[in-house]
Design an enzyme around this catalytic site. Sequence first.
Site, PDB file in Angstrom:
ATOM      1  N   ARG A 227       0.879  -1.186   0.000  1.00 28.81           N
ATOM      2  CA  ARG A 227       0.000   0.000   0.000  1.00 28.81           C
ATOM      3  C   ARG A 227       0.903   1.218   0.000  1.00 28.81           C
ATOM      4  NH1 ARG A 227      -1.638   0.918   6.408  1.00 28.81           N
ATOM      5  NH2 ARG A 227       0.499   0.675   7.132  1.00 28.81           N
TER       6      ARG A 227
ATOM      7  N   CYS B  55       2.199   6.404  -7.559  1.00 32.25           N
ATOM      8  CA  CYS B  55       3.015   7.516  -8.059  1.00 32.25           C
ATOM      9  C   CYS B  55       2.152   8.782  -8.051  1.00 32.25           C
ATOM     10  CB  CYS B  55       3.482   7.219  -9.478  1.00 32.25           C
ATOM     11  SG  CYS B  55       4.054   8.711 -10.319  1.00 32.25           S
TER      12      CYS B  55
ATOM     13  N   GLU C  14      -1.681   8.417   5.726  1.00 31.59           N
ATOM     14  CA  GLU C  14      -0.227   8.527   5.923  1.00 31.59           C
ATOM     15  C   GLU C  14       0.534   8.719   4.608  1.00 31.59           C
ATOM     16  OE1 GLU C  14       1.033   5.237   8.411  1.00 31.59           O
ATOM     17  OE2 GLU C  14       0.493   6.376  10.182  1.00 31.59           O
TER      18      GLU C  14
ATOM     19  N   CYS D 149       8.747   8.832  -5.268  1.00 25.78           N
ATOM     20  CA  CYS D 149       8.759   8.139  -6.555  1.00 25.78           C
ATOM     21  C   CYS D 149       9.790   8.805  -7.458  1.00 25.78           C
ATOM     22  CB  CYS D 149       7.368   8.202  -7.196  1.00 25.78           C
ATOM     23  SG  CYS D 149       7.284   7.324  -8.781  1.00 25.78           S
TER      24      CYS D 149
ATOM     25  N   CYS E 245       9.956   8.013 -10.996  1.00 25.41           N
ATOM     26  CA  CYS E 245       9.647   7.576 -12.360  1.00 25.41           C
ATOM     27  C   CYS E 245       9.808   8.719 -13.369  1.00 25.41           C
ATOM     28  CB  CYS E 245       8.225   7.015 -12.412  1.00 25.41           C
ATOM     29  SG  CYS E 245       6.948   8.278 -12.382  1.00 25.41           S
TER      30      CYS E 245
ATOM     31  N   CYS F  88       7.378  11.578 -12.864  1.00 24.62           N
ATOM     32  CA  CYS F  88       7.817  12.464 -11.774  1.00 24.62           C
ATOM     33  C   CYS F  88       8.970  13.345 -12.256  1.00 24.62           C
ATOM     34  CB  CYS F  88       8.202  11.660 -10.538  1.00 24.62           C
ATOM     35  SG  CYS F  88       6.758  11.028  -9.632  1.00 24.62           S
TER      36      CYS F  88
ATOM     37  N   GLU G 245      -4.651   8.052  15.347  1.00 19.94           N
ATOM     38  CA  GLU G 245      -4.354   6.641  15.638  1.00 19.94           C
ATOM     39  C   GLU G 245      -3.388   6.560  16.810  1.00 19.94           C
ATOM     40  OE1 GLU G 245      -2.661   4.379  12.447  1.00 19.94           O
ATOM     41  OE2 GLU G 245      -4.017   5.183  10.943  1.00 19.94           O
TER      42      GLU G 245
ATOM     43  N   GLU H 105      -0.915  -7.293   9.892  1.00 19.84           N
ATOM     44  CA  GLU H 105      -1.253  -6.594  11.137  1.00 19.84           C
ATOM     45  C   GLU H 105      -2.132  -7.430  12.061  1.00 19.84           C
ATOM     46  OE1 GLU H 105      -2.543  -2.682   9.960  1.00 19.84           O
ATOM     47  OE2 GLU H 105      -0.464  -2.047   9.604  1.00 19.84           O
ATOM     48  N   LYS H 106      -2.118  -8.747  11.875  1.00 17.63           N
ATOM     49  CA  LYS H 106      -3.014  -9.551  12.714  1.00 17.63           C
ATOM     50  C   LYS H 106      -2.599  -9.543  14.179  1.00 17.63           C
ATOM     51  CE  LYS H 106      -1.054 -14.169  11.754  1.00 17.63           C
ATOM     52  NZ  LYS H 106       0.050 -13.665  10.864  1.00 17.63           N
ATOM     53  N   TYR H 107      -1.326  -9.249  14.456  1.00 23.00           N
ATOM     54  CA  TYR H 107      -0.900  -9.159  15.856  1.00 23.00           C
ATOM     55  C   TYR H 107      -0.859  -7.728  16.372  1.00 23.00           C
ATOM     56  CZ  TYR H 107       0.336 -14.063  15.415  1.00 23.00           C
ATOM     57  OH  TYR H 107       0.280 -15.420  15.207  1.00 23.00           O
TER      58      TYR H 107
HETATM   59  C1  GLA Z   1      -0.355   3.255  10.452  1.00 25.41           C
HETATM   60  C2  GLA Z   1      -1.496   3.105   9.473  1.00 25.41           C
HETATM   61  C3  GLA Z   1      -2.494   2.088   9.874  1.00 25.41           C
HETATM   62  C4  GLA Z   1      -1.846   0.877  10.497  1.00 25.41           C
HETATM   63  C5  GLA Z   1      -1.010   1.313  11.664  1.00 25.41           C
HETATM   64  C6  GLA Z   1      -0.388   0.160  12.396  1.00 25.41           C
HETATM   65  O1  GLA Z   1      -0.492   4.288  11.317  1.00 25.41           O
HETATM   66  O2  GLA Z   1      -2.150   4.309   9.191  1.00 25.41           O
HETATM   67  O3  GLA Z   1      -3.202   1.711   8.722  1.00 25.41           O
HETATM   68  O4  GLA Z   1      -1.041   0.246   9.555  1.00 25.41           O
HETATM   69  O5  GLA Z   1       0.011   2.150  11.190  1.00 25.41           O
HETATM   70  O6  GLA Z   1       0.468   0.607  13.398  1.00 25.41           O
HETATM   71 ZN    ZN Z   2       6.350   8.815 -10.217  1.00 21.68          ZN
END
Ligand code: GLA
Ligand code: ZN
Length: 681
Positions: free
Chosen positions: A120, A124, A159, A164, A166, A169, A317, A365-367
């Site tokens: 994720r 670009c 976030e 990039c 490329c 850019c 967050e 991120e399951k943990y």
């Molecule tokens: C970032 C992201 C979230 C998640 C958390 C996990 O802040 O925005 O999607 O991945 O980290 O710590």
């Molecule tokens: Zn680019």
Amino acid sequence: MTAPDRAHNSRLPRTGKIPYGGDYNPEQWPRQVWEEDHRLFTQAGIDTLTVGVFSWSLTQPAENTYDFTTLDGILDRAAADGRHVCLATGTAALPPWLAKKHPDVNRTDFEGRRHRYGQRHNFCPSSPNYRRLAPAVADRLAERYASHPALLAWHINNEYGGVCYCDLCAENFRDWLRARHGTLDALNDAWWTTFWSHRYTDWDEIEPPSALTEHWRGPDHTAFQGITLDYQRFMTDALLGCFTAEKEAIRAHDPDTPVTTNFMGAYRPLDYHRWAPHLDFASWDNYPPLDAPPSRPALAHDLMRGLKDGAPFWLMEQTPSTTACRDVNPLRRPGELRLATWQAVAHGADAALYFQLRASRGACEKYHGAVIGHSGRDDTRVFGEVAFLGGELTEVGAVTLGARTPARTALLFDWDSWWALEISDGPSRLVRYTDVVHAYYRAAREAGADVDVVAVTADLTPYDVVLAPVLHLVKQDLPQRLEAVARRGGTVLATFLTARSDEHDRAFLADVPGPLAPLMGIRVDEWDARPEDVVQPIQLGELTTQARLVFEIVQLRGAEPVATYGADFYAGTPAVTRNAFDAGEAWYVATALDQPGVDHIVRRILARHDLIGPYADHRTVETATRVAPDGTRLLFLLNHAREPAHLTAHTSATDLLTGKRLGQGEALTLDPLGVAILRSQ
Ligand code: GLA
Ligand code: ZN
């Protein structure tokens, strides 16, 4: 639902209390789980859900197909219980079809490798297809949900960050350079390209600075600081362009609901000061390493508050318990979550949100900690602490909302200086910008001063003290404005490696510290950089302390010595100076003093302005003041120690959390990791 705050150019979502909740991904779960979630949310006092952050592939399964069934259900279900939604546009994680169909959306990395679909935060910013399809999905969402009763705020992307390299850019970079420099002559002069035979004769000759071009040993080692600085500025603006395009799409349908994107505190790649005017309110994600001193997240909170001229921000967050992304992920100890949350509020947070409300079952991120874990239980310690905090936030109600910090100390924070310092060859790669900034910030905070962390363009007239540590680049009229602070009786502090270069990172053709030399009353001709284990003894009044890394050799030109070096051929020459300048003072710290040395100097400066707080002798008790729009004064007391703190009330007040009234001089004990919020009128 919202009210513009023109004076501060900020517009926060209107709520009756601190919004409490966080990232919620019910699209990963069947409907019966949603019902269970909402039952638990009510139990925990959770009223705000950030949704849609990663649902692009569901809402747009193909280029010409939108499907809002799931999102409709999520928002309607939230509204049914009176919960608010912070609605994300979800454009931070590309759907697979998009990357396959339009490969220009994929980034090219520093080594020049064009990426294929994966992960994720991978788009670009110059890709025409990304720039078309991301605002298009924002447009559809705004059209559909602008009047939804659950909608409280817009959360664009997630976030923003990364770089990039490329060809698209590169093209946009050249356009950006044309607009910035006007002519190739001006650019050649700014980048000092005659060095190493780099004079450009055609804009097309300019390449993004990467491992294939100007860099070696990674992004911090460049042959030309000028091009690398400009690329960082360009990338900041390119990603900002993605944000503003989505915001415009939203505004076409929804003129009112406040819009934000979640920042990452002191995040080096993006100059958030360039972004700030485009956000309605600032928000950020707080994941401090758990062994960092509490002044680290405090610095980030104050930096985020400074983005919108001191207006409150959202804590978008934090983890209720543990992260997953680090090699080793420690658990927040009992009481630490509550303390960290009230710390955020103490520094100006008007929302307290988690990542995440329900733990993901699979993937990386399951943990990661969650309010609701895989077992779905409501009798875990973490759920209990979250629910307890939910109860407190409900009790406290609206009193902290909109409250501002009455700081008389400013700390200048400058991304250009950060970049320039850390991409510099010489004097020392061991000097890290945020370490030095943090040392001065920490000293002021532990002495009990509220600190505004502001851009170099900020209005400095409200401040008695202005701290400018390692402010490497000095731009525009800052020297005059710092002199004005001193002329009216204020104190300015600068350090080693301050005021070394202009906005293009060209050295000033003058004595160091360049345009600050008259204010500081000194001249520096030489500097010595040494490895970390070389220590200079420094005598500062009664205090014997130490300095490391960089030792500038100072000649007095009006200033008086405050401390001297104890060793080497410059033993006996000044390491710290003070210059009387009109009614004020200018201090220069020519070396990286250790924390006790920085504390000593900052306390002397604060004392001159009567800015030492009532609990400055209690090092582990953090204090922060907020003043509500109705004049209510709130003093937050945060005990970061695992022992109780025994204090005396400095004024008569009521503790918002216990309702207890205290007379002036009465004993006040904070529990280990305890919090009090003293309200006085
Ligand atoms: C970032 C992201 C979230 C998640 C958390 C996990 O802040 O925005 O999607 O991945 O980290 O710590
Ligand atoms: Zn680019």
